[in-house]
Scaffold this motif. Structure first.
Motif: not given
Length: 658
Positions: A397-399, A406-411, A447-449, A455-457
């Motif tokens: 759960d990344l900001v 606004t944040g993103i959820k990655l699974k 994950q944030s850069y 969008v996401g590695l």
């Protein structure tokens, strides 16, 4: 390369690395193959005879540590075959199997008593937070261990085992040496009853370190309660670590004529750390066939820092807050067959981490859930098979104020498995072969850069194959192993790709195609006489980027030396004194992050170190000098930013056991 380009390209890795920092070592004499007293915890998470494990294992014992007169873990690990040690501003990074120092914290798992030192961000595990005087032994398994240990155990696992309280000996140590170093430590063991004991440890350290503006002050306090019976083994632990460290930053090539200096832009830089750890460990024997164990760990780490870059001074104070807790229950079944013991280990791993970094408005809540199983089957009285598998899921759960405001959820999910076999040719020799599927998940910084539009590695995955032979000789031992490590979708920072929108420096974190490492390790120890022991080891690795960006395809993996050689001897002069001499050679390598191999190489170097110890009953006086010939060399370099290694330095240590 301009100062601005250097600062920009270094920023992604350096921000978190700085703020988090994120021997004789005469190693334990190799036992006769099949010795029932030889056990390792690292390779099974339960005690297991090392003869059954199809992998390369090194154990640094308590006696080895004491005879080396070491006060830093780096001194102990530097001589281990297949390990490359680097230092940045007094902080240590350990790499294995052709993994670069820049990527080591993501691919080499380091634990203290089963608790992870690796973080969910890219900061290196803080080895300096572990007091050498507290260490009982160090267990090193080389090669992929993702099946048993999950995330980040790609190239190997280093498990540091500290005193538990069942060792009834107490000790006090006083150290004084170069750079104004003063250190005092105390380990106090006391039996409360037949079953209960406690251990109190304390440490205080002051040093100016080799470079200007690199002063360090550290205080540590630990308390353990240990409950031990024939069927129960429980440990309750609390420890704190407070450290204030001034960081001197990188130097340009033009600065290296005065390697001790710190550039003016780093005059205000520092890292202050306050960390607390709680741990509960228990192991119970249920009956003749079953036993279970559980680990519960909690870490709270608060860091305050100022982090400048070459050409870009700042006075902005940043904060990094980490909270990590984990629960690791597992159970082991054991049954005797005509050909030997069948061992079956099953476990669940739950890891929860919260991370916040004020500079980039970055935060993450990460949860990793895993299930694994390992089975040892004796095919005959001389041959064992290992079968193991793991399934893991990660949720982030990344900001990040720049990329994901606004944040993103990655699974994501990943699997690992092992297929291995070991065979005893006779009581003194064995061979083994092992194939492993490994993985690691992207860390919060990665994950944030990511590159523009990504969008996401994806998880990094890989295959590891190792074949080895071990022979116990009448005068010593010989170990030989060859390995291949292939990584797909390898996660690293590439300065050549398009950064995300709004970025203030070039490059981004990527899934970088495929890389391959082919290696050979030879380790030989000989007892020349009853008083003289010597050894030599050699590590060769061909590390290459096989598939990726056109600018990097076919390049040598940066930060990896093709050749590493260590040699040593330990002479027991008389009943009270021993003399130890060690030589370390590390070959040339490309600078960290230089995936195009476009920058000048870091030159090879040879370092000579020596120690001598005198023992009178309960008192020991030791003197150690590292870099005896005062060799000037670079320990770490990234994009034209250089970190010179220590010059000649030494200390005296006085120890009293009671």
């Amino acid at each position: 390369m301009t100062q601005q380009t250097l600062a920009a390209r270094s920023a992604a890795a350096a921000i978190t690395a700085i703020c988090g920092f994120g021997a004789p070592t005469a190693y334990a004499e190799e036992p006769v193959i099949g010795d029932d007293n030889t056990v390792v915890i690292t390779a099974s998470r339960f005690k297991e005879e090392s003869v059954r494990l199809p992998t390369n294992i090194t154990i640094i014992s308590k006696e080895d540590i004491e005879r080396s007169n070491a006060t830093q873990i780096a001194q102990l690990l530097k001589r281990v075959a297949g390990i490359q040690v680097s230092s940045v501003s007094g902080k240590t990074t350990v790499s294995m199997r052709g993994i670069s120092a820049e990527q080591a914290s993501n691919n080499v798992l380091i634990q203290v008593d089963g608790r992870r030192l690796n973080y969910t961000d890219i900061a290196a595990p803080d080895l300096e937070s572990v007091l050498v005087a507290d260490i009982e032994r160090i267990e090193i398994i080389q090669g992929a261990a993702s099946t048993l240990y999950g995330d980040q155990a790609v190239a190997g696992v280093i498990n540091i085992i500290t005193h538990s309280g069942k060792n009834k000996e107490s000790s006090a140590n006083l150290v004084g040496g170069s750079y104004g170093t003063v250190q005092g430590s105390l380990n106090l063991n006391h039996a409360l009853s037949q079953d209960w004991s406690f251990l109190l440890s304390a440490n205080y350290l002051e040093t100016d370190n080799y470079r200007d503006h690199n002063e360090r002050e550290q205080s540590q306090l630990g308390l353990k309660f240990h409950y031990l019976t024939e069927t129960s083994d429980w440990l309750f632990e609390l420890n704190t670590n407070n450290e204030d460290l001034n960081t001197p930053g990188a130097l340009l090539e033009s600065d290296l004529d005065k390697s001790t200096q710190s550039r003016p832009e780093f005059a205000n830089d520092y890292v202050d750390t306050q960390q607390g750890v709680l741990r509960v460990f228990g192991q119970e024997t249920i009956d003749d066939n079953w036993q279970y164990a559980i680990d519960v760990n909690y870490l709270d780490s608060d860091i305050e820092s100022i982090n400048s870059f070459v050409g870009f001074p700042t006075t902005t104070v940043n904060t990094t807050d980490r909270k990590q807790w984990s629960v690791y229950p597992r159970i082991k079944g054991q049954w005797q067959a005509d050909s030997g013991s069948i061992d079956w280990i099953n476990g669940l791993d739950y890891d929860h981490a919260e991370y916040a970094f004020s500079l980039l408005g970055r935060g993450n809540e990460q949860v990793v859930k895993s299930v694994y199983s390992q089975l040892f089957v004796p095919v005959s009285q001389h041959t064992d098979l290992e079968l193991a598998a793991r399934y893991a899921r990660v949720e982030d759960d990344l900001v990040d104020f720049m990329v994901y405001p606004t944040g993103i959820k990655l699974k994501n999910s990943a699997t690992a498995y092992d297929l291995g076999a070991s065979h005893q040719f006779d009581k003194r020799s064995k061979g083994y072969v092992r194939f492993s599927k490994n993985y690691r998940f992207a860390k919060v910084d990665e994950q944030s850069y990511t590159a523009d539009g990504v969008v996401g590695l994806e998880p990094q995955t890989g295959d590891s194959l190792e074949v080895g032979y071990e022979q116990t000789l009448g005068h010593g031992f010989l170990k030989l192993s060859v390995y291949q490590l292939e990584l797909d979708d390898e996660i690293f920072f590439d300065p050549a790709v398009t950064p995300p929108p709004g970025a203030f420096f070039p490059g981004a974190n990527v899934n970088g195609g495929r890389s391959e490492r082919l290696g050979f390790i030879a380790d030989y120890q000989a007892d020349i006489s009853s008083k003289l022991t010597s050894g030599i080891n050699y590590h060769y690795v061909d590390a290459e980027i096989k598939q990726g960006e056109p600018s990097s395809q076919g390049s040598t993996i940066p930060g990896v030396s093709e050749h590493t050689i260590n040699g040593w001897f330990d002479w027991q002069i008389d009943k009270v004194a021993n003399w130890y001499l060690e030589v370390n050679y590390r070959g040339s390598r490309y600078q960290e992050g230089d995936v195009a191999n476009a920058l000048p190489k870091i030159e090879s170097h040879v370092i000579l170190s020596s120690a001598i110890n005198w023992r009178w009953q309960q008192l020991t006086l030791g003197i150690r000098v590292d870099n005896l010939l005062d060799k000037e060399y670079i320990d770490y370099a990234q994009f034209g930013g250089y970190y010179p290694a220590n010059g000649r330095n030494g200390y005296a240590k006085l120890s009293y056991r009671f």
